[in-house]
Design a protein around this motif. Sequence first.
Motif, mmCIF file in Angstrom:
data_model
loop_
_atom_site.group_PDB
_atom_site.id
_atom_site.type_symbol
_atom_site.label_atom_id
_atom_site.label_comp_id
_atom_site.label_asym_id
_atom_site.label_seq_id
_atom_site.Cartn_x
_atom_site.Cartn_y
_atom_site.Cartn_z
ATOM 1 N N THR A 201 0.839 -1.102 0.031
ATOM 2 C CA THR A 201 -0.031 0.006 -0.143
ATOM 3 C C THR A 201 0.983 1.294 0.072
ATOM 4 N N THR A 202 0.532 2.212 -0.831
ATOM 5 C CA THR A 202 1.430 3.446 -0.805
ATOM 6 C C THR A 202 0.952 4.305 0.398
ATOM 7 N N ASP A 203 1.681 5.448 0.600
ATOM 8 C CA ASP A 203 1.241 6.353 1.660
ATOM 9 C C ASP A 203 -0.149 7.148 1.123
ATOM 10 N N SER A 204 -0.705 6.826 -0.065
ATOM 11 C CA SER A 204 -1.978 7.867 -0.262
ATOM 12 C C SER A 204 -3.024 6.383 -0.178
ATOM 13 N N VAL A 207 -3.524 0.362 -3.027
ATOM 14 C CA VAL A 207 -3.078 -1.041 -2.850
ATOM 15 C C VAL A 207 -2.594 -1.432 -4.279
ATOM 16 N N PHE A 208 -1.561 -2.125 -4.259
ATOM 17 C CA PHE A 208 -1.031 -2.702 -5.624
ATOM 18 C C PHE A 208 -0.019 -4.002 -5.121
ATOM 19 N N MET A 209 -0.091 -4.768 -6.253
ATOM 20 C CA MET A 209 0.660 -6.053 -6.089
ATOM 21 C C MET A 209 2.397 -5.841 -6.831
ATOM 22 N N GLY A 210 3.295 -6.513 -6.259
ATOM 23 C CA GLY A 210 4.725 -6.169 -6.869
ATOM 24 C C GLY A 210 5.442 -7.551 -6.566
ATOM 25 N N LYS A 218 21.366 2.612 -2.411
ATOM 26 C CA LYS A 218 20.934 3.792 -1.441
ATOM 27 C C LYS A 218 19.798 3.433 -0.524
ATOM 28 N N GLY A 219 19.556 2.072 -0.511
ATOM 29 C CA GLY A 219 18.696 1.368 0.348
ATOM 30 C C GLY A 219 17.095 1.687 0.047
ATOM 31 N N LYS A 220 17.050 1.816 -1.226
ATOM 32 C CA LYS A 220 15.468 1.633 -1.638
ATOM 33 C C LYS A 220 15.150 0.129 -2.191
ATOM 34 N N LEU A 221 14.063 -0.218 -1.906
ATOM 35 C CA LEU A 221 13.285 -1.436 -2.296
ATOM 36 C C LEU A 221 13.061 -1.485 -3.794
ATOM 37 N N ILE A 222 13.669 -2.374 -4.468
ATOM 38 C CA ILE A 222 13.308 -2.455 -5.818
ATOM 39 C C ILE A 222 11.869 -3.490 -6.048
ATOM 40 N N VAL A 223 11.192 -3.052 -6.593
ATOM 41 C CA VAL A 223 9.908 -3.709 -6.903
ATOM 42 C C VAL A 223 9.431 -4.160 -8.452
ATOM 43 N N LEU A 224 9.118 -5.165 -8.931
ATOM 44 C CA LEU A 224 8.754 -5.388 -10.138
ATOM 45 C C LEU A 224 7.159 -5.297 -10.217
ATOM 46 N N GLU A 237 7.293 5.260 1.736
ATOM 47 C CA GLU A 237 6.724 5.384 0.483
ATOM 48 C C GLU A 237 5.605 4.410 0.349
ATOM 49 N N ILE A 238 6.010 2.869 0.625
ATOM 50 C CA ILE A 238 4.999 2.022 0.508
ATOM 51 C C ILE A 238 5.109 1.120 1.860
ATOM 52 N N GLN A 239 4.187 0.289 2.119
ATOM 53 C CA GLN A 239 4.068 -0.611 3.065
ATOM 54 C C GLN A 239 3.712 -1.945 2.561
ATOM 55 N N MET A 240 4.594 -3.053 3.195
ATOM 56 C CA MET A 240 3.912 -4.295 2.690
ATOM 57 C C MET A 240 2.813 -4.783 3.416
#
Length: 242
Positions: A201-204, A207-210, A218-224, A237-240
């Motif tokens: 889920t995003t900060d707004s 909900v999306f799948m990845g 730089k410590g950012k999560l890479i999502v397909l 920015e996102i929460q699992m």
Amino acid sequence: MKLIKLDAIDSTNDFLKGLSATEELENFTVVTAENQTKGRGQMGAVWNSEKSKNLIMSVFVRDLLVRAGDVYSFNIATALSIIEVLKSYNIPNLSVKWPNDIMSANFKIAGVLIENSFKSDGSISSVIGIGLNVNQTDFQNLPKASSMAVIANSTFDKDELVVLIAERLKVNLALVGSDSEFLWTQYDNYLFKKGVPVAFTTDSQKVFMGIIQGVSQKGKLIVLLEDDRLVEYGLKEIQMLY
């Protein structure tokens, strides 16, 4: 290793940062507390802990983080140190939920908060805060939390854990810069939910799948994403959803 034991404090990280500002601290000075009234996690999240049941510790480190670009490698080295110690106690199904929550199966048992200080002379000192659920067994209001005691059906010596974690930190933090590739490979192998479809889920609140592919330097999560785009997300920015 210099060890300072406190009964109660607002934050072991804040205590150690204040101490380092007023005196020259020995490298790997450790502060522990039986109770912490204002424990913090990443981005200001609250860390709650039952008094005297869990391990609350902060470690002062200097002269090991040389380049600002290696900041996230410090997080990785810390997370791996905790996992290695937990493995020695036969805690099963260990992983790191990005950025550095330590999981056993689907339950969080530890968290890390690292605060770095960049000096005008180019030197960098760090305070590594670790919260580890050890002997607490009541998580009635925290359905995604657990502890070593619950998982292993046993009680554990917190003082022994402090020493073991500090020893592993000395080994792994020394690899930052010199052998960071090894640390990153290990971290990647332990990454929670990597390679499987998972909801976010995003900060707004969208909900999306990845599918988690890894973590950037730089410590950012890479999502397909479902449209085959690779997107990097920063903290909060996102929460699992799991």
